[in-house]
Design a protein around this motif. Structure first.
Motif, mmCIF file in Angstrom:
data_model
loop_
_atom_site.group_PDB
_atom_site.id
_atom_site.type_symbol
_atom_site.label_atom_id
_atom_site.label_comp_id
_atom_site.label_asym_id
_atom_site.label_seq_id
_atom_site.Cartn_x
_atom_site.Cartn_y
_atom_site.Cartn_z
ATOM 1 N N VAL A 135 0.873 -1.168 0.000
ATOM 2 C CA VAL A 135 0.000 0.000 0.000
ATOM 3 C C VAL A 135 0.909 1.215 0.000
ATOM 4 O O VAL A 135 1.741 1.378 0.898
ATOM 5 N N VAL A 136 0.774 2.063 -1.015
ATOM 6 C CA VAL A 136 1.695 3.179 -1.220
ATOM 7 C C VAL A 136 0.904 4.482 -1.296
ATOM 8 O O VAL A 136 -0.091 4.573 -2.030
ATOM 9 N N ASP A 137 1.338 5.473 -0.540
ATOM 10 C CA ASP A 137 0.729 6.805 -0.580
ATOM 11 C C ASP A 137 1.589 7.752 -1.397
ATOM 12 O O ASP A 137 2.821 7.800 -1.232
ATOM 13 N N ARG A 138 0.921 8.504 -2.262
ATOM 14 C CA ARG A 138 1.586 9.580 -3.000
ATOM 15 C C ARG A 138 0.633 10.766 -3.006
ATOM 16 O O ARG A 138 -0.352 10.782 -3.745
ATOM 17 N N GLY A 139 0.913 11.746 -2.153
ATOM 18 C CA GLY A 139 -0.033 12.839 -1.962
ATOM 19 C C GLY A 139 -1.310 12.301 -1.333
ATOM 20 O O GLY A 139 -1.291 11.558 -0.355
ATOM 21 N N GLU A 140 -2.441 12.662 -1.928
ATOM 22 C CA GLU A 140 -3.733 12.206 -1.423
ATOM 23 C C GLU A 140 -4.178 10.886 -2.040
ATOM 24 O O GLU A 140 -5.252 10.395 -1.718
ATOM 25 N N THR A 141 -3.356 10.320 -2.926
ATOM 26 C CA THR A 141 -3.728 9.073 -3.595
ATOM 27 C C THR A 141 -3.053 7.886 -2.917
ATOM 28 O O THR A 141 -1.836 7.877 -2.736
ATOM 29 N N ARG A 142 -3.854 6.916 -2.548
ATOM 30 C CA ARG A 142 -3.361 5.668 -1.957
ATOM 31 C C ARG A 142 -3.571 4.548 -2.971
ATOM 32 O O ARG A 142 -4.689 4.354 -3.459
ATOM 33 N N THR A 143 -2.507 3.815 -3.284
ATOM 34 C CA THR A 143 -2.560 2.801 -4.331
ATOM 35 C C THR A 143 -2.196 1.432 -3.779
ATOM 36 O O THR A 143 -1.257 1.311 -2.986
ATOM 37 N N LEU A 144 -2.929 0.429 -4.198
ATOM 38 C CA LEU A 144 -2.631 -0.957 -3.858
ATOM 39 C C LEU A 144 -1.832 -1.573 -4.993
ATOM 40 O O LEU A 144 -2.283 -1.591 -6.144
ATOM 41 N N TYR A 145 -0.630 -2.064 -4.676
ATOM 42 C CA TYR A 145 0.208 -2.752 -5.647
ATOM 43 C C TYR A 145 0.242 -4.239 -5.307
ATOM 44 O O TYR A 145 0.466 -4.610 -4.147
ATOM 45 N N LEU A 146 0.014 -5.084 -6.302
ATOM 46 C CA LEU A 146 0.118 -6.526 -6.150
ATOM 47 C C LEU A 146 1.208 -7.030 -7.076
ATOM 48 O O LEU A 146 1.115 -6.850 -8.298
#
Length: 518
Positions: A245-256
């Motif tokens: 789970v990676v945060d970049r600014g206000e966007t949180r992204t799930l990487y698999l």
């Protein structure tokens, strides 16, 4: 006369060495799949390369060890081999990612691209472990070459079985890759000490302590919390994949396994961040009534959350990985409710066992480099068709290119779906020929709607989202004569995905930006 009892048995030092070498080599082999997957995927070609390299390295180690066994075999020499193995594992923990990336420039066909990395990262320690078996056979107390070699093979194989099951069912679900490497490294150091005790001289003690310190230091410095994509909030190895789970600014992204799967705006959690998730609403323009929806694949649960919040529908989700569900609950604001039910099971198994009838089934379990073939075949499409209502709709979120060599998976899947459903529609999500999300929608209705008719329905119906731009990506059926029909007994999915290896995967964001993954 007293007889020996099984409980009195104590393994000899050569037996301990062979057993641990089996545990470690098989554990590293399974761990290799997790370490190279983010860069090269986990296709059959990657796993075939891993198995081949490990077998080759072990064989060469057996050969070299056999040549020198008569003159060099001793507990002390086996201890040195275990320390060298542990030292290389420390290098893997500390610089594994650097080694991995340094091999990506080799000009090899995509299906062989992982070979240099596997050879560099896992060839040396596996080669060193290969020496153990012939050394142990030379030191064995068994009478005769045949009995000694057979005993060594048996003990080593038992060790490999233990290593396989322990790594698969205990270590990977519970620990990070670096910590698992630390476990095998310290196991090797401990075995080295056990082989020479109680006569551990100063140099041996210093070497053992030094390697152990390097292992712990490497594991401690491995997780710095920063990735090129942003700040790592959470990272783990599940039974199925690497999850970040990676945060970049206000966007949180799930990487698999290194690929972006879902994203959420932390300040507006129900907003569609990735453009492709807006297409989930398109089926509402193709049918008049949707009461129950099934999502196969959860990820960050963007689609299920929106459907449960926006429409008066019951949403079921079949997500095979329980740790994906846990991450969604903790980091992506997933909350089960009366109309949102999560089932931790495989999609095909869920369809076989459920007695519910669905108006919409969304298959969102495909990735660029890893596709569960059992969710791609004619038999699966027929099973889904049987669970759909009379006017039900199947929605498949594919990752492929719309044209060119990298389009083989999309076109084969289109052909397979078209074999079962009267009408099939395609909607690429970008206006490029890059690898991207392509939404394929299949209906039981014989009547085909045109782009203009869909635009008219979009203007007339209030579904809470304007899909005019998405409808504009309406495409005619692709050419499918040169791609296979996917069946349970022949679904060459890995071959169809192979042309995408090394190509950019472009995920459009709703603000006009794009997330690019290699």
């Amino acid at each position: 006369m007293a007889s020996s009892r099984p409980l009195d048995y104590r393994p000899s030092r050569p037996e301990i060495a062979v057993f641990v070498s089996g545990v470690t080599s098989m554990g590293l082999e399974i761990l290799a799949g997790r370490m190279v997957a983010p860069q090269f995927g986990s296709s059959i070609y990657t796993w075939g390369s891993i198995i081949g390299v490990f077998l080759a390295a072990l064989s060469y180690g057996y050969y070299r060890g056999g040549k020198y066994a008569a003159s060099r075999a001793s507990n002390g020499h086996m201890a040195q081999l275990f320390l060298l193995t542990a030292l290389y594992v420390a290098v893997l923990i500390f610089a594994g990612d650097l080694l991995l990336r340094s091999t990506t420039a080799f000009p090899l066909p995509s299906r062989y691209a992982s070979l240099p990395a596997i050879v560099l990262m896992f060839g040396p320690p596996t080669y060193l472990l290969g020496y153990i078996s012939p050394y142990a056979a030379e030191l064995s107390a068994k009478e005769g070459l045949g009995e000694a070699s057979g005993h060594v093979y048996a003990v080593g194989t038992i060790g490999s079985i233990v290593g396989a099951f322990a790594t698969t069912f205990l270590l990977i679900p519970a620990l990070d890759v670096d910590v698992i490497g630390l476990v095998f490294g310290l196991l090797s150091v401990g075995t080295a000490v056990a082989l020479v005790r109680p006569w551990v001289d100063g140099d041996q003690a210093l070497a053992s302590v030094g390697v152990a310190v390097l292992l712990v230091a490497a594991a401690s410095s491995g997780a710095v919390g920063i990735a090129p994509e942003g700040q790592v909030v959470y990272q783990t190895q599940t039974a199925y994949q690497e999850l970040e789970v990676v945060d970049r600014g206000e966007t949180r992204t799930l990487y698999l396994d290194g690929q972006p799967h879902s994203a959420m705006d932390k300040s507006e959690p129900n907003r569609h961040v990735f453009e492709y998730t807006r297409y989930f609403h398109l089926p509402l323009l193709l049918t008049d009534d949707v009461d129950r929806v099934l999502f196969i694949g959860g990820g960050g649960f963007t689609g299920p959350k929106r459907f449960a919040a926006d429409y008066d529908v019951t949403v079921d989700v079949a997500e095979v990985d329980p740790q994906v569900v846990d991450a969604a609950e903790q980091y992506f604001r997933l909350e089960e409710s009366e109309n949102l039910n999560v089932h931790t099971t495989g999609g095909r198994q869920f369809l076989r066992e459920t007695d519910h009838e669905y108006d919409l089934i969304v298959v969102d379990a495909y990735r660029k480099d890893k596709v569960p073939f059992q969710l791609t075949t004619v038999e699966f499409m027929r099973l889904a068709n049987d669970r759909l209502a009379e006017d039900g709709i199947l929605f498949a979120n594919l990752i492929s290119a719309p044209t060119g060599p990298a389009s083989e998976f999309y076109r084969a899947e289109y052909r397979t779906i078209d074999r079962v459903y009267p009408q099939v529609y395609s909607f690429p999500t970008t206006d490029t020929v890059a690898v991207q999300n392509i939404e394929v929608i299949a209906t039981k209705n014989d009547t085909r709607l045109t782009e203009a008719q869909l635009q008219a329905r979009n203007e007339r119906r209030d579904i809470g989202i304007d899909l005019s731009e998405e409808i504009a990506n309406y495409r005619d059926p692709p050419e499918t004569g040169d791609v296979p029909l996917l069946r349970d007994d022949h679904a060459p999915v890995d071959s169809l995905l192979d042309p995408m290896v090394g190509q950019r995967y472009v995920v459009e964001e709703t603000g006009g930006n794009a997330t690019v993954a290699d």
